[in-house]
Write an enzyme that holds these catalytic residues in place. Structure first.
Site, PDB file in Angstrom:
ATOM      1  N   LYS A   1     -28.725  -9.443  78.971  1.00  0.00           N
ATOM      2  CA  LYS A   1     -27.745  -9.358  77.876  1.00  0.00           C
ATOM      3  C   LYS A   1     -28.382  -9.861  76.579  1.00  0.00           C
ATOM      4  CE  LYS A   1     -23.930  -9.948  81.137  1.00  0.00           C
ATOM      5  NZ  LYS A   1     -22.903 -10.807  81.733  1.00  0.00           N
TER       6      LYS A   1
ATOM      7  N   GLN B   1     -20.140 -16.640  81.862  1.00  0.00           N
ATOM      8  CA  GLN B   1     -20.806 -15.929  82.956  1.00  0.00           C
ATOM      9  C   GLN B   1     -20.230 -16.382  84.297  1.00  0.00           C
ATOM     10  OE1 GLN B   1     -22.982 -13.404  82.548  1.00  0.00           O
ATOM     11  NE2 GLN B   1     -23.178 -13.117  84.750  1.00  0.00           N
TER      12      GLN B   1
ATOM     13  N   ASP C   1     -15.255  -9.826  77.611  1.00  0.00           N
ATOM     14  CA  ASP C   1     -15.264  -9.305  78.986  1.00  0.00           C
ATOM     15  C   ASP C   1     -13.935  -8.644  79.366  1.00  0.00           C
ATOM     16  OD1 ASP C   1     -17.653  -9.681  80.504  1.00  0.00           O
ATOM     17  OD2 ASP C   1     -17.341 -11.844  80.461  1.00  0.00           O
TER      18      ASP C   1
HETATM   19  N1  GUN Z   1     -20.828 -11.848  86.536  1.00  0.00           N
HETATM   20  C1  GUN Z   1     -21.110 -10.628  87.057  1.00  0.00           C
HETATM   21  N2  GUN Z   1     -20.709  -9.647  86.211  1.00  0.00           N
HETATM   22  C2  GUN Z   1     -20.159 -10.257  85.142  1.00  0.00           C
HETATM   23  C3  GUN Z   1     -19.575  -9.775  83.935  1.00  0.00           C
HETATM   24  O1  GUN Z   1     -19.458  -8.581  83.674  1.00  0.00           O
HETATM   25  N3  GUN Z   1     -19.132 -10.739  83.066  1.00  0.00           N
HETATM   26  C4  GUN Z   1     -19.218 -12.062  83.341  1.00  0.00           C
HETATM   27  N4  GUN Z   1     -18.736 -12.912  82.441  1.00  0.00           N
HETATM   28  N5  GUN Z   1     -19.754 -12.540  84.455  1.00  0.00           N
HETATM   29  C5  GUN Z   1     -20.223 -11.642  85.349  1.00  0.00           C
END
Ligand code: GUN
Length: 282
Positions: free
Chosen positions: A53, A97, A120
């Site tokens: 990311k 996360q 998200d």
């Molecule tokens: N952990 C696995 N996929 C994601 C996601 O799309 N967003 C977040 N915040 N954590 C994750």
């Protein structure tokens, strides 16, 4: 006949190119999109996702503010940070996360994020908007999977879709988005009896479990679209949930792992942060 590959990395590059134009335009107006990311503990997969990311954000000129915490941090400390970030001008999106360590009440923490900065789409408010057909800010993985399905040109209306995952990251938001398009959706999970009876009926199968080899060719209807959003390590290699070698002989189209859902998810995150930044600038 072998299935056609759904090339997530190629489609992701198109989304990133479009998003770069949005970010460049925002910058011309003096707005610098900034994403705050909260990472707790040392979870190997999370470390990898967060790094991906960061690389994508920085390539687009999006500022990536990483807040790292040890495993034993108290929930109250993260809550105080989320509150501060909610109010901080110049922070456009907040990403916590997942997964969080076991002592966290994850839903309580996610619901503290301002819906306007909920990159998200995990807050109750933004998840609820999906029920109202409003999908602007939704889970990046769910959006990515939907874009991959749409790229196959399969008719979603009336299709039987089997999703193996019932989390707020994948299964629940994706099911809602598919229902908004009049698909018939089954959501399966660890407690589902006879998973194969659901997958065999499906025109589209989505699996996001993290169990290599979970979906075998016997479980797939000939010609079905198979989207593999699982990620695990097997013999040092990154693999999905689908027995790729077997399933590609029966499926119509299939995503590879790596190079399928992963890059598209990162691209959708970039799209979400650029959208939040544009809305906040109004
Ligand atoms: N952990 C696995 N996929 C994601 C996601 O799309 N967003 C977040 N915040 N954590 C994750």
């Amino acid at each position: 006949m072998a299935a056609k590959l759904i090339k997530g990395d190629k489609l992701a590059a198109i989304v990133l190119e479009d998003t770069k134009k949005v970010v460049d335009n925002l910058k011309k107006k003096g707005i610098h999109p900034t994403l705050a990311v909260i990472l707790v503990g040392k979870h190997t997969a999370s470390e990898i996702y967060v790094e991906k990311k960061k690389i994508a954000a920085e390539a687009l000129g999006i500022t990536f503010d990483l807040f790292r915490f040890a495993d034993n941090v108290k929930q109250g400390e993260i809550e105080a940070l989320v509150t501060a970030l909610n109010y901080k001008v110049g922070i456009n999106g907040i990403l916590i996360q997942l997964p969080l360590p076991k002592h966290f009440k994850t839903m309580n923490l996610l619901d503290m994020v301002s819906p306007l900065k909920d990159v998200d789409g995990f807050t109750a408010f933004n998840l609820g908007l999906l029920d109202h057909g409003k999908e602007e800010i939704a889970s990046c993985t769910a959006k990515a999977i939907l874009k991959l399905i749409e790229s196959t040109k399969v008719k979603i209306e009336g299709a039987n879709v089997c999703i193996v995952n019932h989390s707020i990251v994948v299964g629940r938001p994706l099911a809602q988005m598919l229902l908004n398009r009049n698909a018939t959706v089954s959501i399966c999970h660890a407690f589902t009896k006879d998973l194969a009876s659901f997958t065999k009926q499906a025109d589209i199968i989505v699996s996001a479990v993290g169990k290599p080899g979970l979906i075998t060719k016997e479980m797939v209807k000939p010609g079905a679209i198979v989207i593999d959003a699982g990620i695990s390590k097997k013999d040092g290699k990154t693999v999905g949930d689908v027995d790729f070698a077997g399933v590609k002989e029966v499926a119509g189209q299939i995503t590879p792992v790596p190079g399928g859902v992963g890059p598209m998810t990162v691209a959708c995150l970039m799209q979400n942060i650029s959208k939040l930044s544009a809305v906040q600038a109004k």
